[in-house]
Motif scaffolding. Structure first.
Motif, PDB file in Angstrom:
ATOM      1  N   THR A 217       0.860  -1.183   0.000  1.00  0.00           N
ATOM      2  CA  THR A 217       0.000   0.000   0.000  1.00  0.00           C
ATOM      3  C   THR A 217       0.895   1.230   0.000  1.00  0.00           C
ATOM      4  O   THR A 217       2.110   1.134   0.180  1.00  0.00           O
ATOM      5  CB  THR A 217      -0.916   0.041   1.245  1.00  0.00           C
ATOM      6  OG1 THR A 217      -0.095   0.116   2.426  1.00  0.00           O
ATOM      7  CG2 THR A 217      -1.802  -1.181   1.325  1.00  0.00           C
ATOM      8  N   ARG A 218       0.285   2.394  -0.190  1.00  0.00           N
ATOM      9  CA  ARG A 218       1.024   3.643  -0.140  1.00  0.00           C
ATOM     10  C   ARG A 218       1.455   3.933   1.293  1.00  0.00           C
ATOM     11  O   ARG A 218       0.664   3.808   2.225  1.00  0.00           O
ATOM     12  CB  ARG A 218       0.150   4.777  -0.664  1.00  0.00           C
ATOM     13  CG  ARG A 218       0.790   6.147  -0.639  1.00  0.00           C
ATOM     14  CD  ARG A 218       1.910   6.262  -1.635  1.00  0.00           C
ATOM     15  NE  ARG A 218       1.444   6.102  -3.004  1.00  0.00           N
ATOM     16  CZ  ARG A 218       2.251   6.068  -4.057  1.00  0.00           C
ATOM     17  NH1 ARG A 218       3.562   6.145  -3.878  1.00  0.00           N
ATOM     18  NH2 ARG A 218       1.759   5.925  -5.269  1.00  0.00           N
ATOM     19  N   MET A 219       2.723   4.292   1.474  1.00  0.00           N
ATOM     20  CA  MET A 219       3.245   4.590   2.806  1.00  0.00           C
ATOM     21  C   MET A 219       3.035   6.064   3.105  1.00  0.00           C
ATOM     22  O   MET A 219       3.764   6.925   2.602  1.00  0.00           O
ATOM     23  CB  MET A 219       4.732   4.225   2.882  1.00  0.00           C
ATOM     24  CG  MET A 219       5.018   2.748   2.677  1.00  0.00           C
ATOM     25  SD  MET A 219       6.791   2.383   2.704  1.00  0.00           S
ATOM     26  CE  MET A 219       6.773   0.592   2.523  1.00  0.00           C
ATOM     27  N   ARG A 220       2.026   6.354   3.920  1.00  0.00           N
ATOM     28  CA  ARG A 220       1.671   7.736   4.228  1.00  0.00           C
ATOM     29  C   ARG A 220       1.878   8.020   5.709  1.00  0.00           C
ATOM     30  O   ARG A 220       1.920   7.113   6.531  1.00  0.00           O
ATOM     31  CB  ARG A 220       0.211   8.015   3.861  1.00  0.00           C
ATOM     32  CG  ARG A 220      -0.117   7.892   2.378  1.00  0.00           C
ATOM     33  CD  ARG A 220      -1.544   8.330   2.116  1.00  0.00           C
ATOM     34  NE  ARG A 220      -1.884   8.313   0.698  1.00  0.00           N
ATOM     35  CZ  ARG A 220      -2.430   7.287   0.072  1.00  0.00           C
ATOM     36  NH1 ARG A 220      -2.705   6.178   0.751  1.00  0.00           N
ATOM     37  NH2 ARG A 220      -2.709   7.342  -1.213  1.00  0.00           N
ATOM     38  N   GLN A 260       2.730  -3.760   6.361  1.00  0.00           N
ATOM     39  CA  GLN A 260       2.023  -3.489   5.115  1.00  0.00           C
ATOM     40  C   GLN A 260       0.846  -4.446   4.915  1.00  0.00           C
ATOM     41  O   GLN A 260      -0.209  -4.044   4.413  1.00  0.00           O
ATOM     42  CB  GLN A 260       2.998  -3.598   3.940  1.00  0.00           C
ATOM     43  CG  GLN A 260       3.862  -2.374   3.745  1.00  0.00           C
ATOM     44  CD  GLN A 260       3.111  -1.239   3.086  1.00  0.00           C
ATOM     45  OE1 GLN A 260       2.881  -1.234   1.884  1.00  0.00           O
ATOM     46  NE2 GLN A 260       2.720  -0.259   3.880  1.00  0.00           N
ATOM     47  N   LEU A 261       1.013  -5.704   5.314  1.00  0.00           N
ATOM     48  CA  LEU A 261      -0.109  -6.647   5.244  1.00  0.00           C
ATOM     49  C   LEU A 261      -1.257  -6.184   6.126  1.00  0.00           C
ATOM     50  O   LEU A 261      -2.433  -6.210   5.722  1.00  0.00           O
ATOM     51  CB  LEU A 261       0.356  -8.044   5.675  1.00  0.00           C
ATOM     52  CG  LEU A 261       1.143  -8.868   4.655  1.00  0.00           C
ATOM     53  CD1 LEU A 261       1.585 -10.184   5.282  1.00  0.00           C
ATOM     54  CD2 LEU A 261       0.295  -9.143   3.409  1.00  0.00           C
ATOM     55  N   TRP A 262      -0.915  -5.756   7.339  1.00  0.00           N
ATOM     56  CA  TRP A 262      -1.949  -5.270   8.260  1.00  0.00           C
ATOM     57  C   TRP A 262      -2.594  -3.995   7.719  1.00  0.00           C
ATOM     58  O   TRP A 262      -3.821  -3.830   7.801  1.00  0.00           O
ATOM     59  CB  TRP A 262      -1.314  -5.004   9.626  1.00  0.00           C
ATOM     60  CG  TRP A 262      -2.267  -4.387  10.606  1.00  0.00           C
ATOM     61  CD1 TRP A 262      -3.209  -5.026  11.361  1.00  0.00           C
ATOM     62  CD2 TRP A 262      -2.379  -2.991  10.924  1.00  0.00           C
ATOM     63  NE1 TRP A 262      -3.898  -4.123  12.123  1.00  0.00           N
ATOM     64  CE2 TRP A 262      -3.411  -2.861  11.882  1.00  0.00           C
ATOM     65  CE3 TRP A 262      -1.706  -1.854  10.503  1.00  0.00           C
ATOM     66  CZ2 TRP A 262      -3.782  -1.637  12.415  1.00  0.00           C
ATOM     67  CZ3 TRP A 262      -2.074  -0.624  11.031  1.00  0.00           C
ATOM     68  CH2 TRP A 262      -3.100  -0.522  11.970  1.00  0.00           C
ATOM     69  N   GLU A 263      -1.798  -3.111   7.137  1.00  0.00           N
ATOM     70  CA  GLU A 263      -2.314  -1.856   6.600  1.00  0.00           C
ATOM     71  C   GLU A 263      -3.245  -2.108   5.418  1.00  0.00           C
ATOM     72  O   GLU A 263      -4.298  -1.474   5.296  1.00  0.00           O
ATOM     73  CB  GLU A 263      -1.141  -0.968   6.178  1.00  0.00           C
ATOM     74  CG  GLU A 263      -1.524   0.441   5.763  1.00  0.00           C
ATOM     75  CD  GLU A 263      -1.954   1.312   6.921  1.00  0.00           C
ATOM     76  OE1 GLU A 263      -2.535   2.382   6.658  1.00  0.00           O
ATOM     77  OE2 GLU A 263      -1.729   0.920   8.083  1.00  0.00           O
ATOM     78  N   ARG A 264      -2.880  -3.039   4.561  1.00  0.00           N
ATOM     79  CA  ARG A 264      -3.743  -3.337   3.420  1.00  0.00           C
ATOM     80  C   ARG A 264      -5.047  -3.978   3.870  1.00  0.00           C
ATOM     81  O   ARG A 264      -6.123  -3.664   3.336  1.00  0.00           O
ATOM     82  CB  ARG A 264      -3.021  -4.264   2.440  1.00  0.00           C
ATOM     83  CG  ARG A 264      -3.785  -4.477   1.141  1.00  0.00           C
ATOM     84  CD  ARG A 264      -3.024  -5.311   0.159  1.00  0.00           C
ATOM     85  NE  ARG A 264      -2.886  -6.693   0.599  1.00  0.00           N
ATOM     86  CZ  ARG A 264      -2.360  -7.664  -0.149  1.00  0.00           C
ATOM     87  NH1 ARG A 264      -1.904  -7.384  -1.360  1.00  0.00           N
ATOM     88  NH2 ARG A 264      -2.258  -8.891   0.317  1.00  0.00           N
ATOM     89  N   LYS A 265      -4.965  -4.857   4.857  1.00  0.00           N
ATOM     90  CA  LYS A 265      -6.181  -5.488   5.373  1.00  0.00           C
ATOM     91  C   LYS A 265      -7.086  -4.457   6.029  1.00  0.00           C
ATOM     92  O   LYS A 265      -8.317  -4.536   5.942  1.00  0.00           O
ATOM     93  CB  LYS A 265      -5.805  -6.583   6.368  1.00  0.00           C
ATOM     94  CG  LYS A 265      -6.964  -7.477   6.760  1.00  0.00           C
ATOM     95  CD  LYS A 265      -6.492  -8.650   7.600  1.00  0.00           C
ATOM     96  CE  LYS A 265      -7.658  -9.572   7.930  1.00  0.00           C
ATOM     97  NZ  LYS A 265      -7.223 -10.743   8.742  1.00  0.00           N
TER      98      LYS A 265
END
Length: 274
Positions: A217-220, A260-265
């Protein structure tokens, strides 16, 4: 194969005539294609001759050594700029000849001064990499003009954008100098070669992720910037010759990957309702 195929379908005389015509056409096409390379090589030969006569190569070595103050990293950076400048507008063959005759001896001399055992192929790949990168460097940027003609875009903007993308892998030539094992040189076993390729691939991936700010995902936000910095650090660790650094880099990469996996979920419900 084509000759025997035609011989089976027609008479031998016609097949032989067609075969001779095809061979002559191939020779003609090869001659036309080689003419540009011959001209470029001849022009590069003039440059090599001037370097040998005027001793400008030694002068360039002295200049780089004086500007760098004896610091090898600074010398590599100056050499990178010189390669980008000297490679402007040159085709591939001439580019390598110029880089090998002008810039590579500078690095070899500096490596000898610092008593650094750098393989000659690593030095040549370093200067050739940035020499080729000059094709994307504005304002010349021949490759940028070709790409802009296809995309119908502004050549200068295309060149700057392409150069920005290319510089995201600019760490790789430096790795060639300090970590020649990545070129599969001086390996102690095939298993070490597999490990070097694996960590090198993950390391460059981590470095590019840190530059682009995007993985799964985008890192913001603050956490995103922290992850980008962590990825660049992981890339540095993975592109070293120490096993402890490799393991530390893999651990950092794994942590960012899990985040990133957690963020995408977490973002999936919002994307589904959008």
């Amino acid at each position: 194969v084509a000759f025997f195929g035609r011989a089976l379908g027609t008479n031998l005389k016609d097949a032989l005539r067609d075969f001779v015509v095809d061979v002559l056409a191939a020779f003609e096409a090869a001659g036309r294609n080689m003419s540009t390379i011959a001209v470029a090589t001849a022009a590069a030969g003039i440059i090599v001759g001037m370097v040998a006569i005027t001793n400008v190569g030694y002068g360039l070595t002295q200049i780089v050594e004086a500007l760098s103050g004896g610091n090898l990293l600074v010398a590599l950076f100056i050499t990178m700029l010189a390669s980008l400048l000297l490679g402007l507008g040159l085709p591939t063959t001439a580019n390598y000849i110029v880089m090998a005759s002008l810039v590579a001896p500078v690095l070899r001399h500096l490596a000898e001064i610092h008593e650094l055992a750098v393989p000659l192929v690593a030095i040549h790949l370093f200067v050739f990499y940035f020499g080729i990168l000059a094709d994307d460097t504005p304002p010349v940027g021949l490759a940028a003009y070709a790409a802009a003609a296809i995309a119908r875009s502004d050549p200068v903007k295309t060149g700057f954008q392409g150069f920005a993308y290319d510089m995201r892998t600019a760490l790789l030539p430096y790795v060639f100098i300090f970590y020649p094992q990545l070129l599969l040189l001086n390996l102690r076993s095939p298993l070490e070669g597999v490990w070097v390729v694996l960590t090198g691939f993950i390391g460059m991936t981590a470095f590019v992720i840190g530059n682009q700010g995007y993985f799964l995902t985008r890192m913001r936000g603050v956490l995103g910037w922290a992850a980008r910095i962590a990825m660049m650090v992981a890339g540095y660790f993975l592109l070293t010759s120490r096993l402890s650094y490799d393991l530390l880099g893999l651990a950092i990469f794994a942590l960012v990957f899990l985040w990133q996996l957690w963020e995408r979920k977490r973002q999936e419900p919002a994307l589904a309702t959008a």
